[in-house]
Design an enzyme around this catalytic site. Structure first.
Site: not given
Length: 602
Positions: A243, A245, A311, A322
């Site tokens: 991701c 992130d 995640h 997420c």
């Protein structure tokens, strides 16, 4: 007004200027002035010299103590540990582990015993963990020192020799000077702290990036040994999509301990990778095998491995999972698996059935860095409701000797595949020859999974040793946004929110998520959102650099139009950079929103 005495760096307990790395342009001006894997190979190496601005690791630890995350005594102990583990000028880097090939004895274990040093798992590489921590503390400390230094500079703004004082503080604390044109206009327009903050973030990024490409501090550029291991497992390329992130930015070099130079990484919000782009990469990889036999010949029984890493949060699952999937772990895993299956179907539809593609779905706890593996069977099917948790494996094997632990991990992996004795029943039946779990392909997949879990065990101990078992920053704490194509050097947790894009319109969803995150991180504190627009190019292609520069300009202009209010209020600043990835060169700065009007006119 009488001058206030300023303590020297030595009196304040800071290191001398000699501690700065030779490769860092310590006296250079800030951007904006108008210029411009036995184990596989250990992916960590310390730089020969310390390029860290003085005192930053100590300041970062002290700051955490003030926030109540650590007691004062804990912070003092960690400051001492940071000083001991940081590289010193002239001191050679310690050996990074055993020889390449299959697993070497881990440095965190005692010979013939299942008891690790300092309570570590017998497979944990303590020396590597220490070096990784030193690098992380050094880089993040440099970014986290910016605000305290600017606050100190602000107290000097009424002094007649303010510019000299500000530059002296910046040189002593940050290791570089501030843009002269911003300081020089203070007497007329006041001290523009937003521009200074952005300038410091951009210059710190440039110095960190230059050091990464010059010294390879993570020792992940040469992945030949890991590539050989990967081929032995039956794969010619490992393509990982985490991701976007920032809490997953360290997934390659830390969580999975992979050499970044031997794997393909492209991050997308929600790990929802671009299928067409990935098919193009598959085609490029297969053509390279056919034309050059790299990394394996076209007739070799190896496959392209596509990995999705979603995640979740164990501490706050309802809010810190997420964002792209509403903090719903099941939705994140399901979406990742559907995207993986769609990629495989696209390759088979366009080329042939049974094309050389394998899939692997991983999950990651962003609080502890422990991974979970949805172990596939020989048919390539995995169960989204069943997985093998590395934290569970850690507890099951921590009392074993290293070799026994390694064998036990492999047994656990093979028992968790759907249709096996220890795994869930297979919901997607296939012909018996396909489901046979003694085949070479499935054996290689399980060996790779076991190796990944072994590497993750070291990371679990890393988080336990240096972060008390889980990170203090459970949520977002990124320092800047990276937009474009590139950013190989971003290998640290919560350093950067990354939006992979070719155009702003294409990456609008990822960018909007990033702006929302930074509205809470920066704008709410009246600090600007720093964005680095970056496009890497292949220098062997005529005109590639010019096109990359033009690409940067178009994206920067589109960012200004999309987030006009933030730009008008000085709450968004943009740095533009390109890099020749064929030459393994550092980044080249090609523009900045901080450039003075006079310089821009020329």
């Amino acid at each position: 007004m009488p001058r206030r005495p300023v303590q020297s760096p030595r009196r304040r307990g800071l290191r001398s200027p000699a501690g700065l790395g030779a490769s860092s342009r310590s006296a250079g001006r800030v951007v904006g002035g108008g210029t411009e894997r036995g184990t596989a190979p250990d992916p960590v190496r310390q730089p020969a010299v310390d390029a860290r601005p003085r005192g930053t690791a100590q300041r970062a630890l002290a700051s955490e103590a003030r926030r109540g995350e650590r007691t004062a005594l804990q912070a003092q102990a960690e400051r001492a540990r940071a000083r001991r583990s940081s590289p010193r000028p002239g001191r050679p880097a310690a050996p990074a582990g055993g020889p390449s090939g299959l697993p070497a004895a881990p440095q965190g274990s005692l010979p013939g015993s299942g008891l690790g040093r300092r309570g570590l798992h017998p497979l944990t590489n303590a020396a590597v963990n220490e070096r990784l921590h030193a690098y992380d503390a050094s880089v993040k400390g440099a970014f986290d020192a910016i605000v305290p230094v600017l606050q100190r500079i602000a107290t000097e703004r009424c002094e007649p020799d303010f510019v000299d004082r500000a530059q002296g503080i910046a040189r002593g604390e940050l290791g570089f000077e501030l843009p002269e044109h911003i300081l020089a206009s203070t007497w007329v327009t006041g001290l523009d702290m937003r521009r200074l903050f952005a300038a410091c973030v951009f210059e710190t990024y440039r110095r960190y990036s230059d050091e990464f490409y010059a010294a390879d501090p993570l020792r992940g550029r040469d992945g030949a040994d890991f590539q050989a291991f990967l081929v032995r497992c039956g794969f010619h390329l490992m393509d990982v999509t985490p991701c976007a992130d920032g809490r997953l930015a360290h997934a390659i070099s830390y969580v999975l301990r992979l050499p970044y130079g031997a794997v393909r990484r492209k991050s997308y919000a929600g790990s929802l990778f671009d299928i067409e782009n990935t098919v193009e990469k598959w085609v490029e990889t297969e053509l390279l095998r056919f034309r050059e036999g790299v990394p394996s010949t076209a007739d070799a029984p190896t496959r392209y491995l596509k990995v999705v890493l979603y995640h979740f949060s164990s501490l706050d699952p309802a809010h810190q999972g997420c964002a792209a999937h509403g903090s719903d772990d099941e939705a994140a895993a399901r979406a990742g698996w559907e995207r993986l299956k769609a990629f495989r179907q696209a390759v088979e539809n366009g080329f042939c059935c049974g094309a050389s593609v394998d899939l692997l779905l991983l999950g990651m706890d962003t609080d502890t860095d422990a991974i979970r593996v949805h172990v596939p069977n020989a048919a390539g099917y995995c169960d989204l409701d069943q997985w093998l948790d590395a934290a569970e494996v850690y507890e099951l094997t921590k009392g074993l000797a290293a070799a026994e632990a390694r064998n036990r991990i492999l047994e656990l992996v093979r028992s968790r595949a759907p249709g096996t004795a220890g795994g869930p029943p297979s919901l997607e039946p296939a012909p018996q020859p396909v489901l046979e779990t003694s085949g070479r392909a499935w054996t290689g997949m399980t060996e790779l999974i076991a190796w990944l879990i072994e590497q993750n065990i070291s990371q679990i101990d890393y988080v336990r040793a240096y972060h008390g078992g889980h990170y203090a920053d459970v949520g977002h704490a990124e320092r800047f946004i990276g937009a474009g194509i590139g950013f190989e050097e971003i290998q640290l947790r919560n350093l950067t929110y990354f939006a992979y894009l070719s155009t702003v319109e294409e990456g609008a969803a990822d960018l909007d998520v990033g702006i929302k995150i930074f509205t809470g991180l920066k704008v709410a504190r009246q600090l600007p959102v720093p964005i680095v627009v970056r496009f890497d190019y292949h220098g062997r292609v005529p005109g590639a650099r010019e096109r990359a520069v033009a690409h940067c300009e178009r994206v920067a202009t589109a960012l200004k139009a999309r987030y006009a209010k933030l730009c008008d209020e000085g709450l968004l600043h943009c740095l533009r950079a390109v890099r020749d990835c064929d030459a393994e060169a550092p980044i080249e700065l090609v523009g900045s929103s901080l450039t003075s009007a006079a310089t821009a006119a020329h």
